[in-house]
Write a protein that holds these residues in place. Structure first.
Motif, mmCIF file in Angstrom:
data_model
loop_
_atom_site.group_PDB
_atom_site.id
_atom_site.type_symbol
_atom_site.label_atom_id
_atom_site.label_comp_id
_atom_site.label_asym_id
_atom_site.label_seq_id
_atom_site.Cartn_x
_atom_site.Cartn_y
_atom_site.Cartn_z
ATOM 1 N N GLU A 131 -46.870 -42.299 34.102
ATOM 2 C CA GLU A 131 -47.666 -42.797 32.984
ATOM 3 C C GLU A 131 -48.684 -43.787 33.507
ATOM 4 O O GLU A 131 -48.463 -44.461 34.515
ATOM 5 C CB GLU A 131 -46.776 -43.478 31.932
ATOM 6 C CG GLU A 131 -45.789 -42.541 31.259
ATOM 7 C CD GLU A 131 -44.868 -43.277 30.305
ATOM 8 O OE1 GLU A 131 -45.020 -44.521 30.184
ATOM 9 O OE2 GLU A 131 -44.008 -42.634 29.711
ATOM 10 N N ALA A 132 -49.815 -43.877 32.831
ATOM 11 C CA ALA A 132 -50.865 -44.801 33.257
ATOM 12 C C ALA A 132 -50.404 -46.246 33.095
ATOM 13 O O ALA A 132 -49.642 -46.588 32.193
ATOM 14 C CB ALA A 132 -52.135 -44.563 32.451
ATOM 15 N N GLN A 150 -57.257 -45.772 37.796
ATOM 16 C CA GLN A 150 -55.963 -46.347 38.170
ATOM 17 C C GLN A 150 -55.977 -46.889 39.600
ATOM 18 O O GLN A 150 -55.081 -46.629 40.397
ATOM 19 C CB GLN A 150 -54.853 -45.310 38.008
ATOM 20 C CG GLN A 150 -54.611 -44.872 36.571
ATOM 21 C CD GLN A 150 -53.843 -45.915 35.761
ATOM 22 O OE1 GLN A 150 -52.621 -46.024 35.886
ATOM 23 N NE2 GLN A 150 -54.544 -46.662 34.926
ATOM 24 N N ILE A 151 -57.022 -47.635 39.913
ATOM 25 C CA ILE A 151 -57.157 -48.250 41.231
ATOM 26 C C ILE A 151 -57.150 -49.767 41.080
ATOM 27 O O ILE A 151 -57.968 -50.335 40.357
ATOM 28 C CB ILE A 151 -58.459 -47.825 41.935
ATOM 29 C CG1 ILE A 151 -58.441 -46.330 42.233
ATOM 30 C CG2 ILE A 151 -58.650 -48.615 43.237
ATOM 31 C CD1 ILE A 151 -57.428 -45.902 43.261
ATOM 32 N N LEU A 152 -56.215 -50.400 41.775
ATOM 33 C CA LEU A 152 -56.157 -51.853 41.856
ATOM 34 C C LEU A 152 -56.754 -52.288 43.189
ATOM 35 O O LEU A 152 -56.517 -51.650 44.209
ATOM 36 C CB LEU A 152 -54.705 -52.323 41.762
ATOM 37 C CG LEU A 152 -54.437 -53.799 42.046
ATOM 38 C CD1 LEU A 152 -54.931 -54.681 40.908
ATOM 39 C CD2 LEU A 152 -52.952 -54.026 42.289
ATOM 40 N N GLN A 153 -57.508 -53.368 43.182
ATOM 41 C CA GLN A 153 -58.001 -53.958 44.416
ATOM 42 C C GLN A 153 -57.451 -55.377 44.558
ATOM 43 O O GLN A 153 -57.482 -56.159 43.606
ATOM 44 C CB GLN A 153 -59.526 -54.010 44.442
ATOM 45 C CG GLN A 153 -60.179 -52.687 44.755
ATOM 46 C CD GLN A 153 -61.629 -52.853 45.199
ATOM 47 O OE1 GLN A 153 -62.250 -53.886 44.954
ATOM 48 N NE2 GLN A 153 -62.160 -51.848 45.855
ATOM 49 N N ILE A 154 -56.926 -55.674 45.734
ATOM 50 C CA ILE A 154 -56.515 -57.033 46.079
ATOM 51 C C ILE A 154 -57.307 -57.443 47.307
ATOM 52 O O ILE A 154 -57.216 -56.811 48.361
ATOM 53 C CB ILE A 154 -55.005 -57.127 46.356
ATOM 54 C CG1 ILE A 154 -54.206 -56.844 45.082
ATOM 55 C CG2 ILE A 154 -54.632 -58.494 46.909
ATOM 56 C CD1 ILE A 154 -52.709 -56.916 45.258
ATOM 57 N N ASN A 155 -58.127 -58.462 47.118
ATOM 58 C CA ASN A 155 -58.985 -58.940 48.207
ATOM 59 C C ASN A 155 -59.765 -57.797 48.860
ATOM 60 O O ASN A 155 -59.902 -57.717 50.078
ATOM 61 C CB ASN A 155 -58.154 -59.691 49.253
ATOM 62 C CG ASN A 155 -57.662 -61.031 48.740
ATOM 63 O OD1 ASN A 155 -58.285 -61.636 47.864
ATOM 64 N ND2 ASN A 155 -56.533 -61.493 49.274
ATOM 65 N N GLY A 156 -60.243 -56.903 48.008
ATOM 66 C CA GLY A 156 -61.085 -55.810 48.476
ATOM 67 C C GLY A 156 -60.350 -54.586 48.976
ATOM 68 O O GLY A 156 -60.983 -53.599 49.364
ATOM 69 N N ILE A 170 -53.268 -47.583 44.949
ATOM 70 C CA ILE A 170 -53.167 -46.416 44.073
ATOM 71 C C ILE A 170 -51.894 -46.555 43.232
ATOM 72 O O ILE A 170 -50.870 -47.022 43.729
ATOM 73 C CB ILE A 170 -53.142 -45.128 44.904
ATOM 74 C CG1 ILE A 170 -54.364 -45.092 45.824
ATOM 75 C CG2 ILE A 170 -53.107 -43.894 44.011
ATOM 76 C CD1 ILE A 170 -54.298 -44.045 46.898
ATOM 77 N N ILE A 171 -51.929 -46.110 41.984
ATOM 78 C CA ILE A 171 -50.865 -46.461 41.030
ATOM 79 C C ILE A 171 -49.933 -45.294 40.706
ATOM 80 O O ILE A 171 -50.366 -44.158 40.574
ATOM 81 C CB ILE A 171 -51.489 -47.005 39.742
ATOM 82 C CG1 ILE A 171 -52.204 -48.296 40.058
ATOM 83 C CG2 ILE A 171 -50.441 -47.210 38.662
ATOM 84 C CD1 ILE A 171 -52.891 -48.918 38.885
ATOM 85 N N ASP A 172 -48.657 -45.612 40.590
ATOM 86 C CA ASP A 172 -47.614 -44.673 40.171
ATOM 87 C C ASP A 172 -46.501 -45.484 39.522
ATOM 88 O O ASP A 172 -46.754 -46.598 39.088
ATOM 89 C CB ASP A 172 -47.134 -43.881 41.389
ATOM 90 C CG ASP A 172 -46.408 -42.615 41.008
ATOM 91 O OD1 ASP A 172 -46.144 -42.416 39.820
ATOM 92 O OD2 ASP A 172 -46.080 -41.832 41.905
#
Length: 523
Positions: free
Chosen positions: A428-429, A480-486, A490-492
């Protein structure tokens, strides 16, 4: 660095060992869900006996190999169990599952030792210089089978080692005897009816070393390739190979006759295969701490991936990977190191580790890697062991729990192993709001026999980072892309095996610039 996130929030009804809220702290209120995840305990010692094998699920698993036949995944493994519960009941335990989560123990693939092993052993002893007497009652070990489907036939490549020492004419015990890889076949795994095809390959001396040893510190291996830990691959153009080897001189790639599943001949050293991986000085070091090779081909990236187990198996075991566009190599790590020539393989995919509320896991390696086409997902499976000295468990490091984990692929085509074991959590998103709050993060930096523990970090609502990390983060819900300090994540989704009660959570996994996996989990 590309990182992968897994997430959602819910809870399970059941409790499990090694979890709990510290005294004096209140458990955070968690939104309930109808997802019913695994609740079995990681400490299975109370039901480890052979009489209770129907309750094992993934208890007592070591060196698994998995394939699918019809609706079932089948897992075959080394003869190993807590308290040697399997002893006297046959060889090569196997179990099956429809969902990769719940497993039913089926029994043993073999009841007896194939007769060819003793015959081959004593024939080879007679050819040694000087000849050695036959061994009338060999002491065997049954290790690391490989199950593979080839055009409707299931091949079981299996390792049988001979523990008896080579005894020279001076009655001194030297190296233990050699190992053998054999082959059995069936058209129906559920029948457990195997036709044994005999020997595929054996440990072979190359004349560089004699079988004598200069005391207990002399580890310069007698055999060129140690004939254990087989794995199988068929390339897109139909070529078939066996990959095998452990410690002595590295890892061998052996071409097979597709009709027989065996090499065409074993008349010269070249017939035993070509080294495709080593560790350290591959030309002079005869005691290389790597084994358990597994090669898969990912058609989406165009690479062959060589997975390797490094170091001793009880605690230090860790998984590495290298890749090549050619099945024969050379294989390179993410840092460009030539693993075929002995460079350390990076990334590090698994390593002894510990999240909060559980003793952690060690000895996580000797993997099988496979893709389930129905799910469209890749998976990693190996054993994990509890650490040494867990309070209340006798010989806790002998507790071997089978682990199945999802594999994710970075944008530049490297595999990452999920930080939590697979539980078939629905896809799920995730929303940005789901990501806010406290996290545990572990960097799987390589340290021999050392468990890596987590640090606390915070994803703040204003997109800053807190705790052990500083900087900023952002999230693009549309992709569904997270960036941490650039860096991209990828999300699941994942199952929080350490929580009490267990529940779904958000995790992330990825590869740092220096080739170490980074694992995180929302607290």
């Amino acid at each position: 660095m590309i990182l992968i996130i897994i997430g959602a929030l819910s809870c399970s009804e059941d409790d499990t060992s090694f979890t709990g809220i510290p005294e004096g702290e209140e458990e955070e209120e968690i939104e309930e869900s109808d997802f019913d995840g695994p609740t079995y305990s990681d400490d299975y010692t109370s039901m480890a006996s052979w009489a209770e094998r129907s309750s094992w699920n993934l208890a007592n698993v070591h060196d698994p190999s998995i394939t699918k036949d019809g609706d079932y995944f089948y897992m075959y493994q080394t003869d190993a169990s807590y308290g040697n519960a399997h002893a006297g009941n046959g060889h090569f335990p196997y179990r099956r599952s429809t969902d990769l989560v719940n497993w039913d123990f089926q029994g043993m693939a073999f009841q007896n030792v194939p007769s060819w092993v003793k015959d081959s052993l004593n024939s080879l002893r007679a050819q040694m210089d000087p000849p050695l007497d036959p061994i009338e009652n060999p002491n065997y070990g049954f290790w690391a089978p490989e199950i593979a489907e080839v055009n409707g036939t299931y091949r079981l490549y299996y390792s049988i080692v001979v523990h008896n020492p080579i005894i020279g004419n001076d009655n001194t015990e030297y190296w233990t005897e050699r190992a053998f890889i054999g082959l059995a076949e069936t058209n129906d795994l559920s029948s457990n009816q195997w036709e044994d095809k005999g020997m595929v390959v054996n440990s072979v001396p190359d004349g560089r070393e004699t079988y004598t040893r200069n005391g207990g510190g002399d580890w310069s291996g007698y055999f060129k390739f140690n004939a254990i830990d087989p794995s199988f691959i068929e390339t897109p153009n139909g070529e078939q190979y066996l990959i095998y080897g452990s410690w002595h001189s590295g890892i061998s790639l052996l071409k097979l006759d597709p009709t027989t599943g065996k090499p065409t001949e074993l008349n010269s050293l070249e017939d035993y295969g070509t080294r495709i991986a080593g560790r350290g000085d591959v030309n002079n070091n005869r005691w290389q701490a790597l084994e358990a090779p597994e090669i898969i081909y990912n058609e989406e990236t165009g690479y062959y991936y060589l997975f390797l187990a490094y170091d001793e198996l009880s605690v230090a075991y860790n998984t590495r990977v290298a890749r090549s566009e050619n099945i024969k190599g050379p294989y390179f790590g993410i840092d460009g190191g030539n693993v075929t020539n002995g460079a350390e393989a990076f990334p590090v995919l698994t390593h002894p580790y510990k999240f909060d509320n559980q003793p952690g896991w060690v000895g996580i390696s000797h993997c099988t890697v496979f893709k389930d086409e129905a799910l469209g997902k890749w998976f990693y499976s190996s054993q994990g062991r509890l650490p040494e000295g867990v309070p209340g468990i006798n010989a806790s490091n002998a507790v071997m729990m089978g682990q199945v984990r999802e594999i994710y692929w970075t944008a530049d085509g490297w595999p990452v192993v999920a930080p939590e074991r697979y539980a078939a959590v629905p896809d799920e998103a995730v929303t940005e709001e789901d990501l806010l709050g406290n996290w545990e993060q572990i960097t799987l930096q390589y340290e021999y026999r050392t468990m890596q523990t987590s640090v606390d970090i915070v994803l703040n609502e204003n997109h800053t980072l807190g705790g052990a990390l500083s900087g900023s983060w952002s999230f693009d819900e549309s992709v569904q892309i997270l960036q941490i300090n650039g860096n991209d994540f990828i999300i699941d989704k994942a199952w929080d095996w350490e929580a009490s009660p267990r529940r779904t959570t958000i995790t992330y996994a990825g590869i740092s610039n220096n080739g170490y996996s980074i694992w995180g989990k929302k607290s």
